[in-house]
Design a protein around this motif. Sequence first.
Motif, short mmCIF file in Angstrom:
data_model
loop_
_atom_site.label_atom_id
_atom_site.label_comp_id
_atom_site.label_asym_id
_atom_site.label_seq_id
_atom_site.Cartn_x
_atom_site.Cartn_y
_atom_site.Cartn_z
N HIS A 1 -104.01 1.32 -60.53
CA HIS A 1 -103.48 0.54 -61.65
C HIS A 1 -104.50 -0.50 -62.07
N GLU A 2 -105.76 -0.07 -62.22
CA GLU A 2 -106.83 -1.00 -62.56
C GLU A 2 -107.59 -0.51 -63.78
N VAL A 3 -108.03 -1.47 -64.58
CA VAL A 3 -108.87 -1.19 -65.74
C VAL A 3 -110.11 -2.07 -65.64
N SER A 4 -111.26 -1.49 -65.95
CA SER A 4 -112.47 -2.29 -65.93
C SER A 4 -113.31 -1.98 -67.17
N VAL A 5 -114.04 -2.97 -67.62
CA VAL A 5 -114.96 -2.83 -68.75
C VAL A 5 -116.34 -3.22 -68.27
N MET A 6 -117.27 -2.28 -68.37
CA MET A 6 -118.64 -2.48 -67.88
C MET A 6 -118.62 -2.91 -66.42
N GLY A 7 -117.70 -2.32 -65.66
CA GLY A 7 -117.62 -2.59 -64.23
C GLY A 7 -116.86 -3.85 -63.85
N LYS A 8 -116.44 -4.63 -64.85
CA LYS A 8 -115.70 -5.86 -64.56
C LYS A 8 -114.21 -5.65 -64.77
N PRO A 9 -113.38 -6.06 -63.81
CA PRO A 9 -111.93 -5.83 -63.93
C PRO A 9 -111.31 -6.58 -65.10
N VAL A 10 -110.32 -5.93 -65.71
CA VAL A 10 -109.58 -6.52 -66.83
C VAL A 10 -108.11 -6.59 -66.43
N SER A 11 -107.48 -7.72 -66.67
CA SER A 11 -106.08 -7.91 -66.29
C SER A 11 -105.16 -7.52 -67.44
N LEU A 12 -104.39 -6.43 -67.24
CA LEU A 12 -103.41 -5.98 -68.22
C LEU A 12 -102.01 -6.13 -67.64
N THR A 13 -101.05 -6.38 -68.50
CA THR A 13 -99.66 -6.38 -68.05
C THR A 13 -99.25 -4.93 -67.76
N PRO A 14 -98.17 -4.71 -67.01
CA PRO A 14 -97.72 -3.33 -66.75
C PRO A 14 -97.51 -2.52 -68.02
N ILE A 15 -96.92 -3.13 -69.06
CA ILE A 15 -96.69 -2.42 -70.32
C ILE A 15 -98.02 -2.08 -70.99
N PHE B 1 -100.90 -1.64 -69.53
CA PHE B 1 -101.56 -0.58 -68.77
C PHE B 1 -100.95 0.78 -69.12
N LYS B 2 -99.63 0.87 -69.14
CA LYS B 2 -98.96 2.14 -69.47
C LYS B 2 -99.36 2.63 -70.86
N LEU B 3 -99.43 1.72 -71.79
CA LEU B 3 -99.77 2.09 -73.15
C LEU B 3 -101.21 2.59 -73.25
N LEU B 4 -102.13 1.85 -72.65
CA LEU B 4 -103.53 2.25 -72.67
C LEU B 4 -103.73 3.59 -71.97
N GLU B 5 -103.11 3.76 -70.81
CA GLU B 5 -103.27 5.00 -70.06
C GLU B 5 -102.69 6.19 -70.83
N LEU B 6 -101.53 5.99 -71.44
CA LEU B 6 -100.90 7.07 -72.21
C LEU B 6 -101.80 7.52 -73.35
N LEU B 7 -102.32 6.59 -74.10
CA LEU B 7 -103.21 6.94 -75.21
C LEU B 7 -104.48 7.62 -74.70
N ALA B 8 -105.05 7.07 -73.61
CA ALA B 8 -106.33 7.59 -73.09
C ALA B 8 -106.19 9.00 -72.54
N ARG B 9 -105.02 9.34 -72.03
CA ARG B 9 -104.84 10.68 -71.46
C ARG B 9 -104.57 11.73 -72.53
N HIS B 10 -104.44 11.29 -73.76
CA HIS B 10 -104.23 12.24 -74.87
C HIS B 10 -105.17 11.87 -76.03
N PRO B 11 -106.50 11.93 -75.79
CA PRO B 11 -107.44 11.51 -76.82
C PRO B 11 -107.29 12.32 -78.10
N LYS B 12 -107.45 11.64 -79.22
CA LYS B 12 -107.40 12.21 -80.57
C LYS B 12 -105.99 12.54 -81.04
N ARG B 13 -104.98 12.36 -80.18
CA ARG B 13 -103.61 12.62 -80.61
C ARG B 13 -103.00 11.35 -81.20
N ALA B 14 -102.41 11.48 -82.38
CA ALA B 14 -101.77 10.33 -83.02
C ALA B 14 -100.34 10.18 -82.52
#
Length: 235
Positions: free
Chosen positions: A147-161, A163-176
Amino acid sequence: MEREKILIIDDETDILKVIKAYLEKNNYIVFEADTGKSALQLFENLRPDLIVLDLMLPDMTGEEVCRTIRRESNIPILMLTAKSSEDDMVNGLLIGADDYITKPFSPRELLVRVISLLRRSRIKAVSDQEKSLAFAGNRLSIDQERHEVSVMGKPVSLTPIEFKLLELLARHPKRAFSRLELVNLIQGDSFEGFERTIDVHVKNIRQKIGDDPRHPTFIGTVFGVGYKFQVNPDE
């Protein structure tokens, strides 16, 4: 499939020749080392897919070699040794070996164990890949298991919501996704709010991962619809 590399570490020339010939016959690329020091150097330079390691070496013990490698790699290690007591076997496994075979041995049995270890390693690699995603030359990384996100190797603090939103979008690239879809997929019936709340979450995520809203790299706006992740995962 790319041929897999195997490093054999043993100071007995005859055994090196037998194992090398048998593995090469089965389409593996084989490298040899007869000392612990040369083995560690080859390991650093070659990054093999599997190691066959004798415990009795002239300059250092196989246990020392195993411990050194384990500090930086989970590469499969098959210990090959004349030490056949139960304590020796248990100790070998405890310090990081994945399997243990005693001398004298059958080259066919060794091959079967090599095949099994490499298969398990490939399965684990695929599983680990499925649990994590990287984008834009590893600029953005998403680790589902941690449950971690990092940018250029540095951790980024996301709320649970977020994180879920980012992960959902990222797992379905190019889908609207429409805003309503995102609401339902993230929280379903428990969501208390309006579809436009998604806009707030996206704004926060973009800010945290350094995604310019005017020219976003990752989360694009689909006007009149919602959002999409517009970058494919790194290969």
